[in-house]
Design an enzyme around this catalytic site. Structure first.
Site, PDB file in Angstrom:
ATOM      1  N   THR A  40      -6.595  -1.629   5.916  1.00 45.39           N
ATOM      2  CA  THR A  40      -7.343  -2.833   6.223  1.00 45.39           C
ATOM      3  C   THR A  40      -8.885  -2.665   6.359  1.00 45.39           C
ATOM      4  O   THR A  40      -9.651  -3.305   5.886  1.00 45.39           O
ATOM      5  CB  THR A  40      -7.168  -3.181   7.888  1.00 45.39           C
ATOM      6  N   HIS A  43     -10.075  -3.321   2.686  1.00 45.30           N
ATOM      7  CA  HIS A  43     -10.259  -4.634   2.526  1.00 45.30           C
ATOM      8  C   HIS A  43     -11.667  -5.084   3.194  1.00 45.30           C
ATOM      9  O   HIS A  43     -12.479  -5.811   2.501  1.00 45.30           O
ATOM     10  CB  HIS A  43      -9.112  -5.401   3.224  1.00 45.30           C
TER      11      HIS A  43
END
Length: 350
Positions: A40, A43
């Site tokens: 995450t 990203h």
């Protein structure tokens, strides 16, 4: 204080000096000691379509961390029974729930429809200090050191996925040898699986899986999972399969190697929709379960109890850590994770 910040919409992060947070009612202030990088975070740093759709900068990122309580806000329970205290070492559940939706009120907090995520929807733990609701704080014993404590978020994913179905005596397939897949192999071995097979496209990560307890690892660039079945003398396919990669090809091969009545837990998030051979799923009577996050807080109890009672499991879980870097070298940490040839990368904020 130091904090790793997404300063504005667009690629990149900055290590900045920002004001220390102040705990409000029901909140706890934690001094961060160790933090783990997650996909995450990549990203968010890259600012892909997903990050652009959910983040509202500026924001302190990071949601996997361990630290020490330094201040309690008004109304935080204290005392010997389920209370918190200054100086206590803790890990943190990164999903902040609403507490009022149907699932929350029914005790299914991990299914809250209004979850707010640390490091995504609110300031996270890549900082010297972070403030979180006291209900998200998980006290740790002395047997759980800072590095292990920083793994509890992804370890919880592995525990939640692996223990979705009974494993004792079963043949278990794990597709995807990222850190969660590697820790799932350790959990499956600890829980008494007969055979544990792990597949991936990275030789480095497959070796980590072997070290964590996998009997056979399969580099799907060179071989097939069915060959692992033959090597182990299996004749009917896997009883339990754990999908950790999000790869369409992995899911296809996983289903092909399931026995009739097999149980499948899906954790890996695919980058885009893909087709599934539903005829095989139906005729083989395969059960499929989607898994997200951790069960609050049953998964935390199980993870803590298993680690506290097994030196071998602690060693196998810890073996997923391949890089340790100071917080000031955060760019090196992100570069290592981005290479795909690492296990878990831990940043030292102490």
């Amino acid at each position: 204080m130091r904090a790793l910040v997404k300063p504005h919409a667009g690629p990149g992060l900055e290590l900045r000096d920002v004001p220390e947070p102040v705990p409000g009612r029901g909140e706890v202030k934690i001094r961060v000691l160790r933090a783990g990088l997650c996909g995450t975070d990549l990203h968010i740093e890259r600012w892909d379509d997903w990050a652009a759709s959910v983040l509202r900068p500026p924001l302190v990122v990071g949601h996997e961390f361990y630290g020490e309580i330094v201040e309690l806000g008004e109304g935080v329970p204290t005392g010997d029974r389920c209370g918190l205290e200054v100086g206590q070492r803790v890990s943190v559940e990164g999903h902040v729930i609403c507490g009022t939706c149907r699932n929350c009120r029914a005790g299914r907090q991990h299914m809250c429809a209004h979850t707010s995520n640390l490091g995504v929807d609110r300031d996270g733990g890549f900082a010297d200090y972070v403030v979180v609701p006291h209900t998200n704080v998980w006290g740790q014993s002395d047997s759980i050191d800072p590095e292990l404590g920083a793994l509890f978020d992804p370890l919880g994913n592995a525990v939640h996925t692996a223990l979705s179905f009974p494993l004792a005596g079963e043949d278990v397939l794990i597709t995807g040898a990222g850190p969660i897949g590697v820790m799932a192999a350790a959990i499956a071995r600890h829980a008494g699986a007969r055979h544990v097979v792990v597949s991936d496209v990275s030789a480095t990560r497959l070796e980590l899986a072997r070290g964590a307890g996998a009997d056979v690892v399969v580099d799907v660039r060179k071989g097939r999972i069915v060959d692992a079945q033959r090597e182990l003398g299996m004749v009917e396919g896997f009883d339990v399969a754990l999908e950790m990669s999000g790869s369409a090809d992995a899911v296809t091969e996983l289903i092909e190697n399931c026995t009739h009545g097999a149980k499948v837990a899906l954790l890996g998030l695919p980058p885009e929709p893909f087709a599934i051979d539903w005829s095989t799923v139906i005729t083989r009577m395969i059960t499929i379960k989607g898994v997200y996050g951790r069960e609050m807080y049953d998964t935390w109890y199980k993870a803590t109890s298993m680690l506290m009672t097994s030196h071998q499991l602690r060693d196998r879980v810890r073996s997923v850590i391949t890089h340790r870097v100071p917080a000031e070298q955060w760019e090196d940490a992100f570069t290592a994770v981005r290479s795909g040839e690492v296990g878990k990368v831990i940043m030292d904020w102490s």
